[in-house]
Design a protein around this motif. Structure first.
Motif, PDB file in Angstrom:
ATOM      1  N   HIS A 247       0.867  -1.181   0.000  1.00 14.53           N
ATOM      2  CA  HIS A 247       0.000   0.000   0.000  1.00 14.53           C
ATOM      3  C   HIS A 247       0.902   1.228   0.000  1.00 14.53           C
ATOM      4  N   VAL A 248       0.810   2.034  -1.053  1.00 15.60           N
ATOM      5  CA  VAL A 248       1.662   3.218  -1.225  1.00 15.60           C
ATOM      6  C   VAL A 248       0.821   4.469  -1.029  1.00 15.60           C
ATOM      7  N   TYR A 249       1.351   5.416  -0.264  1.00 17.87           N
ATOM      8  CA  TYR A 249       0.588   6.639   0.005  1.00 17.87           C
ATOM      9  C   TYR A 249       1.534   7.807   0.236  1.00 17.87           C
ATOM     10  N   CYS A 250       0.951   9.009   0.303  1.00 19.06           N
ATOM     11  CA  CYS A 250       1.725  10.240   0.476  1.00 19.06           C
ATOM     12  C   CYS A 250       1.595  10.745   1.912  1.00 19.06           C
ATOM     13  N   VAL A 251       2.652  11.322   2.438  1.00 19.70           N
ATOM     14  CA  VAL A 251       2.758  11.644   3.857  1.00 19.70           C
ATOM     15  C   VAL A 251       1.737  12.671   4.333  1.00 19.70           C
ATOM     16  N   ASP A 252       1.238  13.542   3.453  1.00 25.18           N
ATOM     17  CA  ASP A 252       0.520  14.706   3.946  1.00 25.18           C
ATOM     18  C   ASP A 252      -0.974  14.498   4.210  1.00 25.18           C
ATOM     19  N   ASN A 253      -1.502  13.301   3.976  1.00 21.90           N
ATOM     20  CA  ASN A 253      -2.926  13.045   4.200  1.00 21.90           C
ATOM     21  C   ASN A 253      -3.178  12.615   5.640  1.00 21.90           C
ATOM     22  N   ILE A 254      -3.780  13.492   6.436  1.00 18.67           N
ATOM     23  CA  ILE A 254      -3.968  13.209   7.860  1.00 18.67           C
ATOM     24  C   ILE A 254      -4.974  12.082   8.098  1.00 18.67           C
ATOM     25  N   LEU A 255      -5.838  11.795   7.123  1.00 24.95           N
ATOM     26  CA  LEU A 255      -6.871  10.776   7.287  1.00 24.95           C
ATOM     27  C   LEU A 255      -6.499   9.424   6.677  1.00 24.95           C
ATOM     28  N   VAL A 256      -5.271   9.268   6.205  1.00 23.49           N
ATOM     29  CA  VAL A 256      -4.901   8.049   5.492  1.00 23.49           C
ATOM     30  C   VAL A 256      -5.084   6.815   6.371  1.00 23.49           C
ATOM     31  N   LYS A 257      -5.649   5.760   5.770  1.00 21.49           N
ATOM     32  CA  LYS A 257      -5.806   4.480   6.452  1.00 21.49           C
ATOM     33  C   LYS A 257      -4.632   3.592   6.064  1.00 21.49           C
ATOM     34  N   MET A 258      -3.762   3.355   7.001  1.00 20.59           N
ATOM     35  CA  MET A 258      -2.555   2.574   6.733  1.00 20.59           C
ATOM     36  C   MET A 258      -2.914   1.112   6.470  1.00 20.59           C
ATOM     37  N   ALA A 259      -2.404   0.568   5.370  1.00 23.23           N
ATOM     38  CA  ALA A 259      -2.671  -0.820   4.994  1.00 23.23           C
ATOM     39  C   ALA A 259      -4.171  -1.085   5.031  1.00 23.23           C
ATOM     40  N   ASP A 260      -4.950  -0.174   4.479  1.00 22.97           N
ATOM     41  CA  ASP A 260      -6.408  -0.244   4.534  1.00 22.97           C
ATOM     42  C   ASP A 260      -6.905  -1.633   4.124  1.00 22.97           C
TER      43      ASP A 260
END
Length: 521
Positions: A247-260
């Motif tokens: 799961h790849v994502y960008c650091v600046d999203n405060i609501l990101v679900k890690m390993a959704d």
């Protein structure tokens, strides 16, 4: 130092100006410049410029005639999915996590320049009651999803966290994680590596000297991920761990679900090796890239690349035809990631070009900070690899913006994507978690607060939960630690039938949830 050979190479590629201050440099400066220049693949970077120059010439061209919308076969939507199917997706995702097959990969090369701070964005504290930074929130979400997966599979598991930094963010990030004991994660499961740099060019194809002994360099974009994975041996580390899904994502999203788990489960169920999580565009002219097809290949098209007529095009149901807003949140199988990181595939990714004001040293040795763009920076984007996916193995999962996407990009002097809008987005989400679990919020006199807080609209389709976007007044201030709940689950026993006075902070203390509110209860 074989300066004679180096100067011959510089001349061959029209970059001999890079050594013009050589006789005046100190020995240490000579060593630095020599190391920088000799480590540069001049043939490669000058070829990059020639390609970039063509991109600049075509930058104003619209590509409407080449666009195709996404087919229903590759798409799924959280809002339009039944509960049983969502539960199945989540179970598949948690099973993969519990079996040790899932990793998360963070793109964290950006500094907090636009936020007005001299450190990486991940270290930023947006002003929550807990004072937690983005890095801490994300680390705690990993810890929680590991526990949820453990309950599903009945065994302990690890979700490795790979963090791609840049030259400017690597050391501060390492120091920050060390100082905070990796926020409860094991050090060996947080792998920090660095993306590559590319020289900046002026408009005539000359590499810019930032100082007499230093070349102007810039990170090669989040699409530099694929080369960095190869060069830093991160792919080898993943393979040794048996990682199958990333799961790849960008650091600046405060609501990101890690390993959704839901997103991962959806992609697995579709047989996808490449996937994108998206949000529905808020309005046709929203400045966000769109996931679609261009000449039969999957791609993210920037809003500036299409005309207003195409942006406003709608389907029979009234929804925008090109509505899949990119939020830099992706799924890859390990095999796909390994394939696109191979030099043959990675070399097919074109550089995107940005005109920039790049500090430089003049012929007389004086340093200048230009007031208008004087050169270009070249970068690749992480989603450029979508072109290697096919209809059979590409998946797009649409989620609710208010639940999963609130980026931190600007200082509070701006109207959107600030620490305040991020903070308020998280409050709103956690407020809704409490309501769903059966809790209520009250005012100091005991009267109930409305379930839907007062909102205003800024004229651009952007709604905020307060009449003053720099203030928490009139907001229901509520924060729930990720260690207590990953996505609103498990709160019923804690809040059902209870009333809360803001601000409310629910944390984990001595292994048990603890509620703090303004009345001290």
């Amino acid at each position: 130092m074989d300066m004679e050979s180096l100067q011959s190479d510089l001349k061959q590629y029209g970059q001999e100006h890079l050594s013009k201050f050589w006789p005046e440099l100190t020995e240490s400066d000579k060593e630095h410049l020599y190391k920088e220049l000799s480590g540069m693949n001049l043939q490669e970077v000058t070829a990059f410029f020639k390609t970039a120059e063509k991109s600049l010439q075509n930058a104003s061209e619209k590509i409407d005639d080449h666009l195709q919308p996404l087919s229903a076969d590759v798409c799924g939507s959280l809002a339009r999915c039944d509960k049983a199917t969502l539960k199945n997706y989540q179970h598949q995702g948690l099973t993969a996590i519990g079996d040790g097959k899932v990793a998360v990969l963070l793109l964290a090369g950006g500094q907090g320049t636009r936020l007005g701070v001299p450190y990486p964005k991940g270290m930023y504290n947006v002003g929550l009651p807990s004072r937690k930074t983005l890095y801490q929130l994300q680390a705690e979400r990993i810890l929680k999803v590991q526990k949820l997966a453990q309950l599903t599979r009945g065994q302990k598991c690890v979700v490795p966290w790979y963090i791609m930094t840049s030259e400017h963010t690597k050391e501060p990030t390492l120091e920050f994680f060390t100082k905070h004991n990796y926020f409860g994660l094991q050090k060996e499961n947080v792998i920090i590596f660095e993306q590559n740099l590319l020289p900046c060019f002026d408009f005539d194809g000359k590499i810019i000297l930032q100082t007499p002994s230093k070349v102007a360099l810039a990170p090669d974009g989040n699409g530099g991920l694929y080369r960095a994975l190869r060069d830093s041996k991160v792919l080898d580390n993943m393979e040794q761990r048996g990682i199958q899904y990333i799961h790849v994502y960008c650091v600046d999203n405060i609501l990101v679900k890690m390993a959704d788990p839901v997103f991962i489960g959806f992609c697995i169920s579709k047989g996808a090796n490449c996937g994108a999580k998206v949000v529905e565009k808020a309005f046709p002219t929203e400045a966000v890239g769109v996931v679609c097809k261009v000449d039969g290949r999957y791609q993210v098209v920037e809003y500036s690349e299409i005309t207003l007529k195409t942006a406003e095009k709608r389907n029979a149901d009234g929804r925008l035809t090109f509505s899949a807003g990119n939020i830099c949140n992706h799924f890859f199988t390990f095999d796909f990631l390994k394939h696109v990181s191979h030099p043959a595939q990675e070399a097919q990714l074109k550089h995107h070009v940005a005109k920039k004001k790049i500090p430089y040293v003049a012929d007389d040795g004086s340093l200048h900070k230009p007031t208008k763009p004087n050169g270009i920076k070249m970068e690749k984007f992480v989603f450029d690899v979508f072109q290697f996916a096919t209809d059979r193995n590409f998946a797009v999962w649409e989620v609710l913006r208010e639940d999963e996407f609130s980026p931190l990009k600007n200082a509070d002097t701006e109207a959107k994507d600030t620490q305040t809008t991020c903070r308020h987005s998280l409050y709103s989400l956690h407020h809704r978690y409490i309501l769903t679990a059966g809790g209520k919020f009250i005012q100091k006199d005991g009267t109930p607060l409305p379930d839907i807080p007062r909102t205003v609209q800024n004229g651009k389709g952007d709604r905020r939960q307060t009449s003053d976007h720099h203030s928490d007044d009139d907001l229901i201030v509520c924060e729930i630690s990720p260690l207590v709940s990953y996505a609103g689950e498990g709160l019923e026993d804690l809040v059902q039938g209870k009333s809360f006075l803001c601000p409310v902070l629910i944390e984990l203390q001595n292994g048990e949830p603890s509620i703090h509110q303004s009345n001290g209860q």
